[in-house]
Design a protein around this motif. Structure first.
Motif, PDB file in Angstrom:
ATOM      1  N   GLY A 258     -44.437  79.104   1.564  1.00 41.73           N
ATOM      2  CA  GLY A 258     -45.425  78.326   0.837  1.00 41.73           C
ATOM      3  C   GLY A 258     -45.862  78.934  -0.480  1.00 41.73           C
ATOM      4  O   GLY A 258     -47.025  79.309  -0.645  1.00 41.73           O
ATOM      5  N   ILE A 259     -44.957  79.003  -1.463  1.00 45.21           N
ATOM      6  CA  ILE A 259     -45.336  79.496  -2.794  1.00 45.21           C
ATOM      7  C   ILE A 259     -45.055  78.400  -3.816  1.00 45.21           C
ATOM      8  O   ILE A 259     -44.318  77.435  -3.550  1.00 45.21           O
ATOM      9  CB  ILE A 259     -44.558  80.775  -3.167  1.00 45.21           C
ATOM     10  CG1 ILE A 259     -43.066  80.460  -3.340  1.00 45.21           C
ATOM     11  CG2 ILE A 259     -44.775  81.867  -2.127  1.00 45.21           C
ATOM     12  CD1 ILE A 259     -42.300  81.576  -4.015  1.00 45.21           C
ATOM     13  N   THR A 260     -45.652  78.549  -5.004  1.00 41.12           N
ATOM     14  CA  THR A 260     -45.478  77.576  -6.086  1.00 41.12           C
ATOM     15  C   THR A 260     -44.995  78.311  -7.321  1.00 41.12           C
ATOM     16  O   THR A 260     -45.623  79.286  -7.766  1.00 41.12           O
ATOM     17  CB  THR A 260     -46.801  76.852  -6.402  1.00 41.12           C
ATOM     18  OG1 THR A 260     -47.264  76.204  -5.220  1.00 41.12           O
ATOM     19  CG2 THR A 260     -46.596  75.812  -7.492  1.00 41.12           C
ATOM     20  N   LEU A 261     -43.864  77.847  -7.874  1.00 38.63           N
ATOM     21  CA  LEU A 261     -43.287  78.431  -9.082  1.00 38.63           C
ATOM     22  C   LEU A 261     -43.167  77.338 -10.136  1.00 38.63           C
ATOM     23  O   LEU A 261     -42.405  76.373  -9.967  1.00 38.63           O
ATOM     24  CB  LEU A 261     -41.916  79.032  -8.787  1.00 38.63           C
ATOM     25  CG  LEU A 261     -41.886  80.249  -7.843  1.00 38.63           C
ATOM     26  CD1 LEU A 261     -40.443  80.601  -7.480  1.00 38.63           C
ATOM     27  CD2 LEU A 261     -42.576  81.445  -8.484  1.00 38.63           C
ATOM     28  N   ASN A 262     -43.958  77.477 -11.192  1.00 44.95           N
ATOM     29  CA  ASN A 262     -43.941  76.500 -12.290  1.00 44.95           C
ATOM     30  C   ASN A 262     -44.161  75.072 -11.761  1.00 44.95           C
ATOM     31  O   ASN A 262     -43.395  74.151 -12.073  1.00 44.95           O
ATOM     32  CB  ASN A 262     -42.627  76.595 -13.057  1.00 44.95           C
ATOM     33  CG  ASN A 262     -42.735  75.993 -14.461  1.00 44.95           C
ATOM     34  OD1 ASN A 262     -43.800  75.521 -14.858  1.00 44.95           O
ATOM     35  ND2 ASN A 262     -41.636  76.013 -15.188  1.00 44.95           N
ATOM     36  N   ASP A 263     -45.182  74.917 -10.933  1.00 46.58           N
ATOM     37  CA  ASP A 263     -45.595  73.635 -10.336  1.00 46.58           C
ATOM     38  C   ASP A 263     -44.560  73.070  -9.360  1.00 46.58           C
ATOM     39  O   ASP A 263     -44.597  71.871  -9.039  1.00 46.58           O
ATOM     40  CB  ASP A 263     -45.877  72.589 -11.431  1.00 46.58           C
ATOM     41  CG  ASP A 263     -47.051  72.985 -12.315  1.00 46.58           C
ATOM     42  OD1 ASP A 263     -47.955  73.688 -11.796  1.00 46.58           O
ATOM     43  OD2 ASP A 263     -47.061  72.600 -13.495  1.00 46.58           O
ATOM     44  N   VAL A 264     -43.649  73.872  -8.886  1.00 43.64           N
ATOM     45  CA  VAL A 264     -42.664  73.439  -7.891  1.00 43.64           C
ATOM     46  C   VAL A 264     -42.961  74.172  -6.583  1.00 43.64           C
ATOM     47  O   VAL A 264     -42.982  75.409  -6.558  1.00 43.64           O
ATOM     48  CB  VAL A 264     -41.218  73.724  -8.347  1.00 43.64           C
ATOM     49  CG1 VAL A 264     -40.232  73.324  -7.249  1.00 43.64           C
ATOM     50  CG2 VAL A 264     -40.914  72.969  -9.627  1.00 43.64           C
ATOM     51  N   TYR A 265     -43.197  73.414  -5.532  1.00 43.60           N
ATOM     52  CA  TYR A 265     -43.523  74.021  -4.242  1.00 43.60           C
ATOM     53  C   TYR A 265     -42.233  74.418  -3.534  1.00 43.60           C
ATOM     54  O   TYR A 265     -41.319  73.612  -3.353  1.00 43.60           O
ATOM     55  CB  TYR A 265     -44.298  73.033  -3.372  1.00 43.60           C
ATOM     56  CG  TYR A 265     -44.702  73.597  -2.025  1.00 43.60           C
ATOM     57  CD1 TYR A 265     -45.804  74.438  -1.901  1.00 43.60           C
ATOM     58  CD2 TYR A 265     -43.964  73.294  -0.882  1.00 43.60           C
ATOM     59  CE1 TYR A 265     -46.175  74.968  -0.680  1.00 43.60           C
ATOM     60  CE2 TYR A 265     -44.331  73.818   0.354  1.00 43.60           C
ATOM     61  CZ  TYR A 265     -45.437  74.652   0.443  1.00 43.60           C
ATOM     62  OH  TYR A 265     -45.789  75.168   1.667  1.00 43.60           O
ATOM     63  N   ILE A 266     -42.160  75.684  -3.116  1.00 46.68           N
ATOM     64  CA  ILE A 266     -41.016  76.238  -2.390  1.00 46.68           C
ATOM     65  C   ILE A 266     -41.477  76.519  -0.966  1.00 46.68           C
ATOM     66  O   ILE A 266     -42.460  77.235  -0.734  1.00 46.68           O
ATOM     67  CB  ILE A 266     -40.490  77.524  -3.055  1.00 46.68           C
ATOM     68  CG1 ILE A 266     -40.109  77.254  -4.516  1.00 46.68           C
ATOM     69  CG2 ILE A 266     -39.303  78.076  -2.288  1.00 46.68           C
ATOM     70  CD1 ILE A 266     -39.005  76.238  -4.695  1.00 46.68           C
ATOM     71  N   ASP A 267     -40.749  75.956   0.006  1.00 51.53           N
ATOM     72  CA  ASP A 267     -41.165  76.089   1.405  1.00 51.53           C
ATOM     73  C   ASP A 267     -41.020  77.522   1.912  1.00 51.53           C
ATOM     74  O   ASP A 267     -41.950  78.062   2.529  1.00 51.53           O
ATOM     75  CB  ASP A 267     -40.339  75.134   2.274  1.00 51.53           C
ATOM     76  CG  ASP A 267     -40.607  73.686   1.929  1.00 51.53           C
ATOM     77  OD1 ASP A 267     -41.545  73.116   2.494  1.00 51.53           O
ATOM     78  OD2 ASP A 267     -39.885  73.137   1.086  1.00 51.53           O
ATOM     79  N   PHE A 268     -39.857  78.127   1.679  1.00 52.39           N
ATOM     80  CA  PHE A 268     -39.615  79.484   2.182  1.00 52.39           C
ATOM     81  C   PHE A 268     -38.853  80.293   1.133  1.00 52.39           C
ATOM     82  O   PHE A 268     -37.990  79.757   0.416  1.00 52.39           O
ATOM     83  CB  PHE A 268     -38.804  79.461   3.486  1.00 52.39           C
ATOM     84  CG  PHE A 268     -39.466  78.707   4.602  1.00 52.39           C
ATOM     85  CD1 PHE A 268     -40.491  79.279   5.333  1.00 52.39           C
ATOM     86  CD2 PHE A 268     -39.066  77.413   4.913  1.00 52.39           C
ATOM     87  CE1 PHE A 268     -41.111  78.585   6.353  1.00 52.39           C
ATOM     88  CE2 PHE A 268     -39.667  76.717   5.940  1.00 52.39           C
ATOM     89  CZ  PHE A 268     -40.698  77.303   6.665  1.00 52.39           C
ATOM     90  N   VAL A 269     -39.186  81.598   1.082  1.00 53.10           N
ATOM     91  CA  VAL A 269     -38.460  82.548   0.240  1.00 53.10           C
ATOM     92  C   VAL A 269     -37.942  83.649   1.148  1.00 53.10           C
ATOM     93  O   VAL A 269     -38.728  84.330   1.832  1.00 53.10           O
ATOM     94  CB  VAL A 269     -39.369  83.139  -0.852  1.00 53.10           C
ATOM     95  CG1 VAL A 269     -38.603  84.179  -1.666  1.00 53.10           C
ATOM     96  CG2 VAL A 269     -39.911  82.043  -1.754  1.00 53.10           C
ATOM     97  N   GLY A 270     -36.627  83.811   1.218  1.00 51.13           N
ATOM     98  CA  GLY A 270     -36.021  84.875   2.010  1.00 51.13           C
ATOM     99  C   GLY A 270     -35.670  86.058   1.128  1.00 51.13           C
ATOM    100  O   GLY A 270     -35.011  85.896   0.094  1.00 51.13           O
TER     101      GLY A 270
END
Length: 405
Positions: A258-270
């Protein structure tokens, strides 16, 4: 005449437009009532759209020939004298109904017996040589004494005051129909639709042992199975809702969700020792026509039968660029891989987009109910982690990703 042309034109226009819309929606997912679809087709035309496939030629011919066909059939339908046609049809139906009613009515009426002429009386009575001759039938007016003399049967006069009583007719039996002959036995309706038929067995002379009385702690006796069922349901539910998370764990990645990069929501970062995986779950249901080209400085769009949206491939590409900038500013060296994971929807032109996605360095995969099957599974596309990341470095990276500045 003018009124007929107007009415026929309205009805035919509604039917024709709806038919064209259904054909285009079914074969090309093109809605003639949506301005965005026409704008997309116009942008394709201006960008040098090359028509080389049979399906594309069919689309162009249908669109161009729609108006001439509509006007031609409208003119042909306006020539027909619909008033006379419907009047003749109504007269035919009425005559058929009248014949049917007359035939049914004649069957219901009782048949009348024809009246026979009364036979002529003869003065002389002659005996018939037929042995079945009946004296009573041919001599109805003889006196009782004369009848006894001719037949040889002695005459017995009735007692004075006695009257010849007619033999009473037996009373008609009460009407009985088998449908209403119901017995008073209670077993007549002893029937259960859902009861399984079992063979009849003779009653045993040995008394059956009595079942032990149920205990009060029923919840305790049924709780193990209930707990197992609940655990299985929760396990399946978590697997389907967090299958991306489970795959990352199995491959050995440390996970940030649950992070946001440049207004784009990313569900998971591995995160592994040398690489980072950005995972965007596409949860939009429906059939989608993917397009990754930009027109007039607008973001590329994916189209469905009823809506459109910005391409998730474009979104994760923006997030990938933003993450690379953050890593460069923090002097961290990681290889960033981007994954779009189709979870529910269906990409109808996926096979045509594989090369385009490869050129964009974006991995489009699927999990759960994502289709078509030509898209590789996320579990097979994702490579194993190249080692565990240091805890201090992982905390620094997590803080960097959580910072939206």
């Amino acid at each position: 005449m003018l009124l007929r042309i107007i009415v026929v034109g309205i009805l035919w226009s509604v039917l024709f437009i709806e038919g064209i819309r259904v054909i285009l929606m079914t074969n090309w997912h093109f809605d003639i009532f949506r301005l965005t679809h026409w704008q997309h087709a116009w942008n394709l035309w201006r960008s040098g759209w090359v028509i080389d496939e049979t399906k594309e030629w069919a689309f162009i011919l249908i669109v161009l020939a729609a108006v001439p066909v509509w006007l031609t059939i409208w003119a042909a339908l306006s020539i027909i004298n619909w008033e006379t046609l419907f009047q003749n049809l109504w007269n035919s139906i009425r005559s058929i109904l009248k014949n049917i009613m007359n035939s049914n009515f004649s069957k219901v009426l009782p048949k009348t017996n024809s009246v026979k002429a009364a036979p002529t009386k003869k003065t002389n009575v002659t005996r018939s040589k037929n042995p079945s001759y009946s004296l009573e039938e041919n001599t109805p007016n003889l006196s009782p004494e004369r009848r006894a003399q001719l037949t040889g049967v002695p005459y017995k006069p009735h007692a004075p005051g006695a009257k010849n009583k007619p033999t009473p007719k037996p009373a008609p039996k009460e009407f009985s129909h088998s449908l209403f002959e119901l017995s008073n036995d209670d077993d007549t309706f002893d029937f259960d639709l859902f009861e399984e038929s079992t063979p009849e067995t003779k009653p045993s002379l040995t008394p059956e042992p009595m079942a032990p009385a149920p205990r009060n702690n029923t919840e305790k006796s049924s709780s193990p199975r209930k707990r197992n069922d609940t655990a299985g349901e929760n396990k399946n539910k978590n697997y389907h809702s967090n299958s991306t998370f489970e795959v990352l764990k199995q491959k050995g990645y440390e996970i940030i969700s649950g992070i946001t990069l440049n207004d784009v929501y990313i569900d998971f970062v591995g995160v592994s020792q040398n690489s980072i995986c950005l995972c965007l779950n596409d949860k939009e249901i429906g059939d989608w026509l993917a397009d990754e080209e930009r027109f007039n400085d607008e973001e590329p769009l994916w189209f469905s039968e009823s809506s459109h949206r910005i391409s998730p491939v474009r979104k994760i590409a923006i997030a990938q660029t933003a993450l690379n900038d953050k890593l460069t500013s923090a002097e961290l060296k990681f290889k960033v891989n981007a994954y779009v994971i189709e979870q529910i929807g269906n990409i109808i032109n996926a096979e045509d987009m594989f090369d385009i996605w490869k050129d964009l360095h974006i991995n489009v995969t699927r999990i759960d109910r994502g289709t078509p099957k030509e898209i590789p599974l996320f579990a097979k596309k994702l490579e194993d982690a190249d080692g565990h990341v240091d805890k201090a470095l992982f905390d620094k990276l997590k803080k960097l990703l959580r910072n939206n500045d």
